[in-house]
Scaffold this motif. Structure first.
Motif, PDB file in Angstrom:
ATOM      1  N   ASP A   1       1.194   4.153  -2.949  1.00  0.00           N
ATOM      2  CA  ASP A   1       1.077   5.585  -2.661  1.00  0.00           C
ATOM      3  C   ASP A   1       2.284   6.344  -3.211  1.00  0.00           C
ATOM      4  O   ASP A   1       2.147   7.432  -3.792  1.00  0.00           O
ATOM      5  CB  ASP A   1       0.965   5.823  -1.149  1.00  0.00           C
ATOM      6  N   TYR A   2       3.452   5.749  -3.036  1.00  0.00           N
ATOM      7  CA  TYR A   2       4.684   6.364  -3.554  1.00  0.00           C
ATOM      8  C   TYR A   2       4.631   6.485  -5.075  1.00  0.00           C
ATOM      9  O   TYR A   2       4.998   7.532  -5.643  1.00  0.00           O
ATOM     10  CB  TYR A   2       5.887   5.518  -3.137  1.00  0.00           C
TER      11      TYR A   2
ATOM     12  N   ARG B   1       1.954   6.652  -6.953  1.00  0.00           N
ATOM     13  CA  ARG B   1       0.981   7.704  -7.307  1.00  0.00           C
ATOM     14  C   ARG B   1       1.628   9.081  -7.199  1.00  0.00           C
ATOM     15  O   ARG B   1       1.384   9.964  -8.027  1.00  0.00           O
ATOM     16  CB  ARG B   1      -0.241   7.606  -6.410  1.00  0.00           C
ATOM     17  N   GLU B   2       2.459   9.273  -6.175  1.00  0.00           N
ATOM     18  CA  GLU B   2       3.172  10.543  -6.030  1.00  0.00           C
ATOM     19  C   GLU B   2       4.128  10.779  -7.188  1.00  0.00           C
ATOM     20  O   GLU B   2       4.365  11.922  -7.577  1.00  0.00           O
ATOM     21  CB  GLU B   2       3.950  10.552  -4.715  1.00  0.00           C
TER      22      GLU B   2
ATOM     23  N   THR C   1       0.833  -1.205   0.000  1.00  0.00           N
ATOM     24  CA  THR C   1       0.000   0.000   0.000  1.00  0.00           C
ATOM     25  C   THR C   1       0.865   1.251   0.000  1.00  0.00           C
ATOM     26  O   THR C   1       0.603   2.200  -0.748  1.00  0.00           O
ATOM     27  CB  THR C   1      -0.923   0.007   1.231  1.00  0.00           C
ATOM     28  N   ARG C   2       1.912   1.250   0.819  1.00  0.00           N
ATOM     29  CA  ARG C   2       2.817   2.406   0.838  1.00  0.00           C
ATOM     30  C   ARG C   2       3.553   2.550  -0.490  1.00  0.00           C
ATOM     31  O   ARG C   2       3.760   3.668  -0.976  1.00  0.00           O
ATOM     32  CB  ARG C   2       3.835   2.256   1.970  1.00  0.00           C
TER      33      ARG C   2
END
Length: 234
Positions: A42-43, A45-46, A38-39
């Motif tokens: 998120d990374y 997506r950034e 999940t992290r």
């Protein structure tokens, strides 16, 4: 370290690959894989990633369930075959109407043009055939000769064309490590309009790896949609 996830950009594109999701057996069933993945997403997506792919072994139900719960969609990608070297396989003659010639594996443009022409639309939905996946980034090009030298492997490529039209219909690449150990690799791309070439391509290159691979195991990965190659491998 108890768990880890490795992600990498797919060439010069905005697509990324999850290369590894691993948790030590003593730390499993604690949600670590989900948290790390999940992290990682998120990374990405950034970083403005527009697509993320990963591979999972058939019948690995826990991993499959985790990935789909995080939004991944299933599609059939590659079939991986492994072969312990034995007797040299019988090699059927190349069907008439074709000619084989040497091909430089570093010739990314030829690989791109063949894949762009033969890859089905439903596959390109998940694995777009874009130049950025094939052309090395500018900074990397200067170091590629050094990388190839350090890898210490003998890599050869062969292209098959139609005699009359000169159209490229297949590419084959073999890799044999120069140092002790390791695995020999075979990769073939075949235009589905020419299935009659499959038996000859697979058998002839497997024979070369058996003869020259010094007893190493052979790894052959086939796109699932290239069914004539898969049938020949089996």
């Amino acid at each position: 370290m108890a768990a880890g996830v490795i992600v990498s950009r797919d060439g010069g594109t905005s697509s990324w690959d999850v290369g590894m999701v691993g948790v030590l057996p003593s730390h499993r069933r604690r949600g670590l894989a989900r948290k790390l993945l999940t992290r990682s997403l998120d990374y990405l997506r950034e970083r403005k990633a527009d697509k993320v792919t990963l591979g999972v072994i058939d019948r690995n139900v826990p991993a499959y369930s985790l990935y789909t719960s995080l939004g991944f969609e299933h599609y059939s990608g590659m079939i991986e075959y492994e072969m312990e070297p034995a007797d040299v396989p019988a090699v059927p003659a190349c069907p008439p109407g074709y000619v084989s010639e040497p091909f430089k594996p570093k010739d990314w443009r030829t690989r791109y043009e063949l894949d762009h022409r033969i890859s089905p639309a439903e596959i390109q939905q998940y694995e777009p055939v874009s130049i950025g996946r094939y052309r090395p980034p500018l900074l990397m090009r200067a170091f590629l000769p050094l990388f190839r030298l350090l890898q210490r492997r003998d890599q050869k490529g062969f292209a098959v064309r139609e005699n009359k039209s000169g159209a490229l219909v297949a590419l084959a690449m073999t890799t044999i490590p120069k140092s002790k150990g390791g695995v020999c690799r075979l990769r073939i791309r075949l235009d589905s309009a020419h299935p009659e070439l499959a038996d000859h391509l697979v058998s002839s290159h497997l024979a070369g790896l058996v003869e020259n691979g010094d007893g190493r195991r052979i790894d052959f990965m086939v796109p699932r949609w290239m069914t004539p190659l898969a049938a020949s491998a089996e």
